[in-house]
Design a protein around this motif. Structure first.
Motif, short mmCIF file in Angstrom:
data_model
loop_
_atom_site.label_atom_id
_atom_site.label_comp_id
_atom_site.label_asym_id
_atom_site.label_seq_id
_atom_site.Cartn_x
_atom_site.Cartn_y
_atom_site.Cartn_z
N SER A 70 6.79 -2.70 4.70
CA SER A 70 5.43 -2.88 4.54
C SER A 70 4.86 -4.18 4.73
O SER A 70 5.92 -5.22 4.53
N GLU A 72 3.17 -6.10 2.88
CA GLU A 72 3.56 -7.05 1.65
C GLU A 72 4.95 -7.57 1.40
O GLU A 72 5.14 -8.38 1.02
N ARG A 73 5.80 -6.59 1.78
CA ARG A 73 7.15 -6.92 1.56
C ARG A 73 7.71 -7.70 2.77
O ARG A 73 8.59 -8.52 2.42
N ILE A 75 5.94 -9.93 3.94
CA ILE A 75 5.68 -11.22 3.37
C ILE A 75 6.65 -11.96 2.31
O ILE A 75 6.88 -13.06 2.36
N ARG A 76 6.96 -11.01 1.43
CA ARG A 76 7.90 -11.44 0.30
C ARG A 76 9.21 -11.80 0.72
O ARG A 76 9.66 -12.62 0.43
N GLU A 87 4.26 -16.45 -2.00
CA GLU A 87 3.83 -15.57 -1.23
C GLU A 87 2.52 -16.15 -0.80
O GLU A 87 2.25 -15.38 0.54
N LYS A 88 1.54 -16.79 -1.32
CA LYS A 88 0.52 -17.36 -0.67
C LYS A 88 1.04 -18.21 0.65
O LYS A 88 0.42 -17.96 1.62
N THR A 91 2.29 -15.77 3.34
CA THR A 91 1.29 -15.27 3.97
C THR A 91 0.54 -16.19 5.10
O THR A 91 0.19 -15.84 6.20
#
Length: 131
Positions: A70, A72-73, A75-76, A87-88, A91
């Motif tokens: 996903s 989100e993942r 980015i992780r 994470e910031k 991103t």
């Protein structure tokens, strides 16, 4: 048409506000390696043809994702590959690189790329799609 290395890195450096070209290059290598693991076939090959050669090879690396990540993942995973990243900051890296990739790809190839990725990647590429 393939973008030149210096133009690609300079644009990422500018968008990501990186102090050095080396930081823009690091972000590019990590994000493109992860992206390449999610793309297959003609779309992957066409995208590689538009990138600077050394980065095209990273995109075409035989690494394949076991399952689609996903946004989100993704980015992780980027944060995990970059020493000291959060994470910031990941991103930021992903957005800087993928927005330039979107420009290089053009609308048609970008749309075909997004079809291979889970929902939400349009935002990472800086091209929100209307639902």
């Amino acid at each position: 048409m393939r973008i030149r290395w210096d133009a690609f890195i300079a644009t990422i450096q500018e968008r990501g506000e990186y102090p050095t070209p080396q930081e823009a290059e690091r972000a590019s290598r990590v994000v493109l390696a992860l992206l390449g693991a999610h793309l297959v076939g003609e779309v992957r090959a066409e995208l590689a043809d538009r990138l600077p050669e050394s980065l095209a090879l990273i995109l075409l690396s035989p690494l394949q994702a076991h399952e689609p990540l996903s946004p989100e993942r993704f980015i992780r995973a980027t944060a995990a590959w970059v020493e000291g990243a959060t994470e910031k900051t990941a991103t930021w890296d992903v957005s800087a690189v993928l927005s330039v990739v979107a420009d290089v790809a053009g609308e048609d190839l970008l749309n075909r790329t997004l079809l291979q990725l889970p929902p939400g990647y349009d935002l990472l590429f800086g091209r929100p799609q209307s639902s």
